[in-house]
Design a protein around this motif. Structure first.
Motif, short mmCIF file in Angstrom:
data_model
loop_
_atom_site.label_atom_id
_atom_site.label_comp_id
_atom_site.label_asym_id
_atom_site.label_seq_id
_atom_site.Cartn_x
_atom_site.Cartn_y
_atom_site.Cartn_z
N LEU A 1 34.36 52.99 51.94
CA LEU A 1 35.22 51.86 52.30
C LEU A 1 36.65 52.07 51.78
O LEU A 1 36.86 52.63 50.71
N ASP A 2 37.61 51.60 52.57
CA ASP A 2 39.00 51.54 52.14
C ASP A 2 39.14 50.29 51.28
O ASP A 2 39.33 49.18 51.78
N GLN A 3 39.04 50.45 49.98
CA GLN A 3 38.94 49.31 49.09
C GLN A 3 40.16 48.40 49.14
O GLN A 3 40.04 47.18 49.05
N ARG A 4 41.32 48.96 49.29
CA ARG A 4 42.55 48.14 49.28
C ARG A 4 42.62 47.19 50.48
O ARG A 4 43.36 46.20 50.43
N ARG A 5 41.85 47.46 51.52
CA ARG A 5 41.92 46.64 52.72
C ARG A 5 40.79 45.61 52.79
O ARG A 5 40.69 44.87 53.77
N LEU A 6 39.97 45.52 51.75
CA LEU A 6 38.91 44.52 51.75
C LEU A 6 39.49 43.12 51.56
O LEU A 6 40.49 42.93 50.87
N ASN A 7 38.85 42.14 52.18
CA ASN A 7 39.33 40.76 52.07
C ASN A 7 39.43 40.31 50.62
O ASN A 7 40.40 39.64 50.22
N PRO B 1 33.16 39.38 51.26
CA PRO B 1 33.08 40.79 50.90
C PRO B 1 32.63 41.64 52.08
O PRO B 1 32.18 41.09 53.10
N PRO B 2 32.70 42.94 52.00
CA PRO B 2 32.23 43.79 53.10
C PRO B 2 30.73 43.64 53.30
O PRO B 2 29.97 43.41 52.34
N GLU B 3 30.28 43.77 54.55
CA GLU B 3 28.86 43.63 54.85
C GLU B 3 28.03 44.65 54.09
O GLU B 3 26.89 44.37 53.69
N TRP C 1 42.80 39.31 48.50
CA TRP C 1 42.89 38.03 47.78
C TRP C 1 43.37 38.28 46.35
O TRP C 1 44.25 37.56 45.85
N LEU C 2 42.81 39.29 45.68
CA LEU C 2 43.26 39.63 44.33
C LEU C 2 44.74 40.00 44.31
O LEU C 2 45.49 39.61 43.41
N GLU C 3 45.16 40.76 45.30
CA GLU C 3 46.56 41.18 45.38
C GLU C 3 47.47 39.97 45.48
O GLU C 3 48.54 39.92 44.84
N ALA C 4 47.06 38.98 46.25
CA ALA C 4 47.89 37.80 46.45
C ALA C 4 47.81 36.83 45.28
O ALA C 4 48.82 36.25 44.86
N GLU C 5 46.62 36.64 44.71
CA GLU C 5 46.41 35.57 43.72
C GLU C 5 46.57 36.05 42.28
O GLU C 5 46.95 35.25 41.40
N ARG C 6 46.23 37.29 41.99
CA ARG C 6 46.33 37.87 40.64
C ARG C 6 45.59 37.01 39.61
O ARG C 6 46.09 36.73 38.52
N ARG C 7 44.39 36.58 39.94
CA ARG C 7 43.53 35.86 39.01
C ARG C 7 42.08 36.18 39.36
O ARG C 7 41.80 36.79 40.40
N VAL D 1 40.87 54.05 43.54
CA VAL D 1 40.03 52.87 43.68
C VAL D 1 38.88 53.04 44.66
O VAL D 1 37.92 52.26 44.62
N ASP D 2 38.93 54.02 45.55
CA ASP D 2 37.84 54.16 46.51
C ASP D 2 36.56 54.70 45.89
O ASP D 2 35.50 54.66 46.51
#
Length: 390
Positions: free
Chosen positions: A301-307, A330-332, A311-317, A280-281
Motif C-alpha cells: 500500500l501507498d501509506q501516505r495516500r491512505l484516508n 482504513p484500507p480494506e 487525516w493525520l496529516e491534516a489534524e496532527r492529533r 513509511v511503506d
C-alpha cells in the motif's frame, strides 16, 4: 558512574584463546567511531569446535569468570563472551553465563549468540540465513538451537572445519560467497555465526548487493556491547547493524511496552528516515500478540495516500477508532487480510513535518480508554526524540 563520563567506554571481551580475527576486526570497526570506546581482551582456552564432552568442557563458566574478574580490574563498562558456543550448546547456557558474569563483577554482560538474537529481534527476522565454518553436525545443532528461539534457518553448506584457529584462515572472498548462498529461500537476513571468521568487512558491500541485513558475529557483539553500555552506536561503512541496530532495537522496546500497556493485538511504527534505510511503506518495527499475523514486510500500500494517514496529516492529533463505521476509513486490506477491527494512530512529527506514525491494532471492536490514549502518546514522545535533528 561520574568518573566514566569524560573517557571512552571500555568494552571487556572474553576471547577464545585460538581466535586471531575478533581483536583486529573489533579495532577496525571502532575506527569508524573515534573516541567512543576502547576494547580490552582476556583469553580463555578454546581450540576445537565439536559435539563432544571434551569440546563442551572448554566453555565451562569458571575460566570465563576468572577472566571477567581480571577485566573488572580495568573498570570496563560492559563484559561480553565473544564466542558463539551458545549457538550449539543452547541459548540458556549463554543467558546463565551472562547472569553469572554480572553477578560476579557487577558489570552488565552479554554474549555473541545473544547479540545475534537481539539483532534478529531488532529487525523482525524470523527466517535467517546461516554462514558457518563448522562441521555439518555442529551446523545442524545451531539450526535446532535457533529453531527453539523462533528462527527458521536457511543453511549454506558449512566449511566443515573443527580447528578454531583454522577458521580465520578461510579467505574473506569464500566467506562472502557463502553469505550469498545463505541469502536464498526467503531469508530475511544472514548471520555469520563465528567470531573467528572474516565477515565483518564484507557486510556493507553484501547488504547492498543482496538487499538484506548481514549480521557478522564480531560486529553484532560489538554493537550489543556498546548498546548495553548505553552508547547507542551509529556509524556507517560496516553494515546496517552498527548504523541502525540501536535505533531499531529502541523502536521494538517502545512498541513492546505499548502492546503490553494497551492489551492490543499489534503495534507498529512507520517512519520516513532515509539515512537509516526506513520509509513509511514498510514498518520500522512491530510487536505482536500471540497468534497475530505480522504486517511487517507488506509494502503493498501507498501509506501516505491512505484516508487515515491523510487525516493525520491534516489534524496532527491521535486518531481513535473503536470501530470503522465512520470516516476516515482504513484500507480494506487491513480489515480483510489482517483482521483489524479497531485502531489508534498517533502522528510523529519532525521539524513540523509528519515524519511517521504509531499504530495500535485490535482484532475486535473495542472502546479505547484514557489509559490507552496516554500509552500511545507516551510512546509517541519516546519515538519522536530519536528522530529530532542533532
Amino acid at each position: 558512574m561520574n568518573e566514566n563520563r569524560h573517557r571512552p567506554l571500555r568494552v571487556g571481551m572474553l576471547t577464545p584463546s585460538s581466535n586471531t580475527c575478533l581483536e583486529p576486526v573489533t579495532y577496525g570497526l571502532l575506527q569508524g567511531a573515534p573516541g567512543l570506546a576502547t576494547a580490552h581482551f582476556a583469553r580463555v582456552p578454546v581450540t576445537r569446535i565439536a559435539l563432544d564432552t571434551g569440546s563442551d568442557a572448554q566453555f565451562a563458566p569458571e575460566p570465563m569468570l576468572a577472566a571477567a574478574r581480571q577485566l573488572a580490574d580495568a573498570k570496563v563498562d560492559v563484559l561480553v563472551w565473544n564466542g558463539t558456543s551458545g549457538s550449539w550448546l543452547g541459548i540458556e547456557r549463554d543467558r546463565a553465563l551472562a547472569d553469572a558474569l554480572t553477578a560476579e563483577t557487577g558489570i552488565p554482560a552479554t554474549t555473541s549468540t545473544l547479540a545475534l538474537l537481539d539483532a534478529c529481534a531488532a529487525y523482525g527476522v524470523s527466517r535467517l540465513g546461516l554462514a558457518l565454518p563448522y562441521t555439518r553436525d555442529v551446523a545442524d545443532a545451531i539450526v535446532s538451537t535457533y529453531a527453539k528461539e523462533g528462527l527458521e534457518c536457511v543453511l549454506a553448506e558449512p566449511f566443515g572445519e573443527h580447528d578454531n584457529e583454522a577458521f580465520a584462515r578461510i579467505p574473506p572472498a569464500d566467506v562472502a560467497r557463502q553469505i550469498e548462498r545463505a541469502a536464498t529461500d526467503g531469508a530475511q537476513a544472514v548471520a555469520v555465526v563465528c567470531t573467528n571468521v572474516y565477515g565483518a568487512f564484507e557486510a556493507d558491500r553484501l547488504e547492498h548487493a543482496l538487499d538484506l541485513p548481514v549480521f557478522d558475529s564480531v560486529s553484532a557483539t560489538l554493537w550489543r556491547a556498546l548498546d548495553l553500555a548505553g552508547a547507542r552506536p551509529s556509524w556507517t561503512g560496516h553494515g546496517q547493524l552498527l548504523r541502525d541496530g540501536s535505533l531499531r532495537a529502541g523502536i521494538q522496546c517502545v512498541l513492546g511496552t505499548l502492546l503490553a500497556a494497551t492489551g492490543a493485538d499489534r503495534t507498529t511504527f512507520r517512519v520516513d528516515l532515509p539515512e537509516h534505510g526506513l520509509h513509511v511503506d514498510l514498518t520500522a518495527g512491530e510487536a505482536l500478540g500471540p497468534g497475530v499475523r505480522s504486517i511487517r514486510r507488506d509494502a503493498s500500500l501507498d501509506q501516505r495516500r491512505l484516508n487515515t494517514v491523510e487525516w493525520l496529516e491534516a489534524e496532527r492529533r491521535t486518531l481513535v477508532q473503536p470501530h470503522f463505521r465512520e470516516a476516515p476509513h482504513p484500507p480494506e486490506a487491513l480489515k480483510d487480510v489482517y483482521g483489524v477491527r479497531a485502531q489508534m494512530l498517533s502522528p510523529v512529527e519532525t521539524g513540523g513535518a509528519l515524519t511517521g506514525w504509531i499504530s495500535v491494532h485490535s482484532t475486535r471492536e473495542r472502546a479505547w480508554t484514557d489509559a490507552d490514549r496516554q500509552a500511545i502518546e507516551a510512546a509517541t514522545a519516546q519515538l519522536t526524540a530519536p528522530m529530532a535533528p542533532n
